[in-house]
Design a protein around this motif. Structure first.
Motif, short mmCIF file in Angstrom:
data_model
loop_
_atom_site.label_atom_id
_atom_site.label_comp_id
_atom_site.label_asym_id
_atom_site.label_seq_id
_atom_site.Cartn_x
_atom_site.Cartn_y
_atom_site.Cartn_z
N VAL A 80 64.39 66.52 38.28
CA VAL A 80 63.67 66.24 39.53
C VAL A 80 62.88 64.94 39.39
CG1 VAL A 80 62.00 67.13 41.20
CG2 VAL A 80 63.51 68.72 39.99
N MET A 81 63.05 64.05 40.37
CA MET A 81 62.30 62.80 40.45
C MET A 81 61.53 62.76 41.77
SD MET A 81 62.70 60.63 37.82
CE MET A 81 62.54 62.00 36.68
N ILE A 82 60.29 62.38 41.72
CA ILE A 82 59.49 62.24 42.94
C ILE A 82 59.69 60.83 43.48
CG2 ILE A 82 57.19 62.38 43.94
CD1 ILE A 82 58.33 65.04 42.96
N ILE A 83 60.29 60.74 44.65
CA ILE A 83 60.56 59.46 45.30
C ILE A 83 59.94 59.50 46.69
CG2 ILE A 83 62.34 57.86 46.11
CD1 ILE A 83 64.19 59.03 43.99
N ASP A 84 59.07 58.53 46.97
CA ASP A 84 58.34 58.48 48.25
C ASP A 84 57.57 59.77 48.49
OD1 ASP A 84 59.36 55.95 48.72
OD2 ASP A 84 61.13 56.73 49.77
N GLY A 85 57.05 60.35 47.40
CA GLY A 85 56.23 61.54 47.53
C GLY A 85 57.00 62.84 47.72
N LYS A 86 58.34 62.82 47.59
CA LYS A 86 59.15 64.02 47.81
C LYS A 86 60.08 64.23 46.63
CE LYS A 86 59.07 63.49 52.85
NZ LYS A 86 59.89 63.31 54.07
N PRO A 87 60.41 65.50 46.30
CA PRO A 87 61.30 65.76 45.18
C PRO A 87 62.75 65.40 45.52
CG PRO A 87 60.70 67.82 46.25
CD PRO A 87 59.88 66.74 46.90
N ASN A 88 63.41 64.73 44.58
CA ASN A 88 64.80 64.33 44.76
C ASN A 88 65.57 64.58 43.47
OD1 ASN A 88 65.39 62.40 47.42
ND2 ASN A 88 63.23 62.47 46.83
N VAL A 89 66.88 64.75 43.61
CA VAL A 89 67.78 64.81 42.47
C VAL A 89 68.89 63.80 42.70
CG1 VAL A 89 67.28 67.22 41.98
CG2 VAL A 89 69.19 66.65 43.47
N PHE A 90 69.61 63.46 41.62
CA PHE A 90 70.71 62.52 41.72
C PHE A 90 72.02 63.29 41.52
CE2 PHE A 90 67.22 59.66 41.04
CZ PHE A 90 67.56 58.53 41.77
N VAL A 91 72.82 63.31 42.59
CA VAL A 91 74.08 64.05 42.60
C VAL A 91 75.21 63.11 42.17
CG1 VAL A 91 75.65 65.45 43.97
CG2 VAL A 91 73.19 65.51 44.43
N ARG A 92 76.09 63.59 41.31
CA ARG A 92 77.21 62.79 40.82
C ARG A 92 78.22 62.57 41.93
NH1 ARG A 92 80.10 59.45 38.63
NH2 ARG A 92 81.00 59.61 36.53
N THR A 93 78.69 61.32 42.05
CA THR A 93 79.71 60.93 43.02
C THR A 93 80.78 60.13 42.28
OG1 THR A 93 78.60 58.86 43.58
CG2 THR A 93 77.96 60.83 44.84
N PRO A 94 81.95 59.89 42.93
CA PRO A 94 82.97 59.08 42.28
C PRO A 94 82.48 57.68 41.91
CG PRO A 94 83.92 60.30 44.11
CD PRO A 94 82.45 60.51 44.18
N ALA A 95 81.55 57.14 42.71
CA ALA A 95 81.06 55.79 42.46
C ALA A 95 79.85 55.76 41.53
CB ALA A 95 80.70 55.10 43.78
N GLY A 96 79.28 56.91 41.22
CA GLY A 96 78.08 56.94 40.39
C GLY A 96 77.20 58.13 40.74
N PHE A 97 76.05 57.85 41.37
CA PHE A 97 75.12 58.89 41.77
C PHE A 97 74.53 58.55 43.13
CE2 PHE A 97 75.15 59.08 37.17
CZ PHE A 97 75.18 60.44 36.91
N THR A 98 74.11 59.58 43.84
CA THR A 98 73.38 59.38 45.08
C THR A 98 72.19 60.31 45.08
OG1 THR A 98 73.52 59.42 47.49
CG2 THR A 98 74.76 61.11 46.33
N LYS A 99 71.06 59.79 45.52
CA LYS A 99 69.84 60.62 45.52
C LYS A 99 69.89 61.57 46.71
CE LYS A 99 66.46 57.93 48.22
NZ LYS A 99 66.13 59.00 49.17
N ARG A 100 69.31 62.74 46.49
CA ARG A 100 69.27 63.73 47.55
C ARG A 100 67.94 64.47 47.50
NH1 ARG A 100 73.97 68.02 47.79
NH2 ARG A 100 75.19 66.08 47.85
N GLU A 101 67.31 64.53 48.64
CA GLU A 101 66.02 65.23 48.73
C GLU A 101 66.26 66.74 48.71
OE1 GLU A 101 62.43 65.77 51.98
OE2 GLU A 101 63.51 63.84 51.90
N VAL A 102 65.42 67.46 47.95
CA VAL A 102 65.57 68.91 47.82
C VAL A 102 64.23 69.58 48.09
CG1 VAL A 102 67.49 68.82 46.20
CG2 VAL A 102 65.15 68.77 45.33
N GLU A 103 64.33 70.86 48.42
CA GLU A 103 63.13 71.69 48.59
C GLU A 103 63.05 72.66 47.42
OE1 GLU A 103 61.17 75.00 51.65
OE2 GLU A 103 63.02 73.92 52.20
#
Length: 396
Positions: free
Chosen positions: A332-355
């Protein structure tokens, strides 16, 4: 001469013009287009929140990934624990007689069995008690024979009743003296087998008092040496059965109310072995200096890996809950004050906000934002956050 100079100047100007046009020609050749008479084509910018990395770059950055799925969230209390012998498994071996240590058969650390002879005391007190018993036993046998003889004569009207009653009184007194002598030997910690063997014991052994091990275990203290005088209260050995040990856990005051007797507790020794035990006592008092309260727990120790005196760390599980999606807190990474994770994609990773929901020291529940089976970054995630931050820096 003037014509030569004019030709030289024209040649220099032509060279400069061709040199200036070469870069545009080369770029046009690489892109398959015309010379750079129009705006150069640039690489497409990554989508917002996406970090483009190749598999080789991910491996070089040591970014580990793992699929998410269900799990158990357990709240735990972690506290220091001091291992010590179980007080119910400790025996302090006393001499129980006044005398001198004649022999010590066990050294520090030796294993002993219950009933085994571990020391011998030379005691005048024991010699006197044994002699008194032997004399009482001999007198009892004599008075028993005389009593039976007088009883037979009295029943046949051959002897007077007075002589019969006198023999009976002497027999009764002899039996009382024998019982008192036997009780005295029993008070000196002599068993019935030892007392029964006294008539056949050599006279030289009357002063010897054998000290037997009261329990099976290991000698953890040796209190005396050969030739040392001892009293009845003097201790010879301390024996402990270390197959079960006790741990005193210093639990913070705020968590004491959550603990109950019978709860499970786990500790790990220096070699990494894990031991499961049970809480046997939760204190009702709190130390003013440390604001902690002692909690006692018992642990099976079949291989004696838990050594008394060791300072270890105890983990007490308080509550457990089954959740649909569980991820490590490191993901879990806090980005802009909200929890996010980095989901694996074919091109690399994409951040996704989670609750996030419930959590423990190592893991946390994801209420929304992730589905079971999706793969996320779980280590060195800060590198992805840093790379994402570079992309968000506005260009001048």
């Amino acid at each position: 001469m003037t014509r030569y100079r004019s030709v030289l100047v024209l040649a220099i100007l032509a060279s400069l013009a061709i040199g200036a046009a070469l870069p545009s020609l080369f770029r046009a050749m690489r892109s398959g287009g015309a010379p750079e008479s129009q705006t150069e084509t640039t690489q497409a910018a990554p989508v917002n929140g996406e970090v483009q990395l190749s598999a080789a770059q991910i491996q070089a950055s040591k970014i580990a990934t793992a699929p998410v799925g269900p799990g158990v969230i357990a709240r735990q209390v972690t506290a220091p624990a001091a291992v010590k012998p179980d007080p119910d498994k400790i025996a302090r071996v006393a001499a129980k007689v006044v005398g001198v240590v004649e022999e010590l058969r066990k050294r520090l650390g030796d294993q002993v069995k219950r009933g085994e002879i571990i020391a011998i005391i030379d005691s005048r007190e024991v010699a006197e008690a044994k002699s008194e018993y032997l004399a009482a036993a001999a007198n009892f046998e004599l008075q028993s024979v005389l009593y039976q003889r007088e009883k037979g004569l009295f029943e046949k009207k051959i002897t007077a009743e007075q002589l019969f009653l006198k023999a009976k009184a002497a027999f009764t007194e002899a039996r009382v003296r024998l019982d008192l002598a036997r009780q005295k030997l029993a008070a000196l910690d002599m068993s019935e087998q030892e007392i029964a063997a006294l008539p056949s014991q050599p006279i030289a052994d009357l002063r010897r008092k054998e000290i037997l091990a009261p329990i099976s275990g290991r000698v953890i203290e040796r209190m005396v040496n050969v030739g040392q005088p001892v009293t009845g209260e003097g201790q010879l050995y301390v024996i402990s059965d270390l197959s079960i040990v006790e741990a005193e856990i210093a639990v913070p005051a705020a968590d004491l109310s959550l603990l109950r007797e019978g709860q499970g507790v786990r500790i790990k020794n220096a070699e990494g072995h894990v031991f499961d035990g049970t809480i046997t006592y939760v204190t009702a008092t709190i130390s003013r200096e440390t604001r902690t309260g002692p909690v006692l727990a018992r642990f099976p120790n079949p291989d004696f890996s838990l050594r008394p005196g060791s300072l270890l760390e105890a983990e007490i599980s308080l509550k457990q809950a089954r959740v649909k999606v569980k991820i490590p807190r490191s993901a879990v990474m806090i980005i802009d004050g909200k929890p996010n994770v980095f989901v694996r994609t074919p091109a690399g990773f994409t951040k996704r906000e989670v609750e996030l929901g419930r959590g423990d020291d190592d893991s946390v529940e994801v209420v929304s934002g992730l589905k079971p089976g999706e793969e996320i970054a779980v280590s060195n995630v800060f590198l992805l956050k840093a790379e994402l931050g570079k992309q968000n820096i506005p260009e001048e």
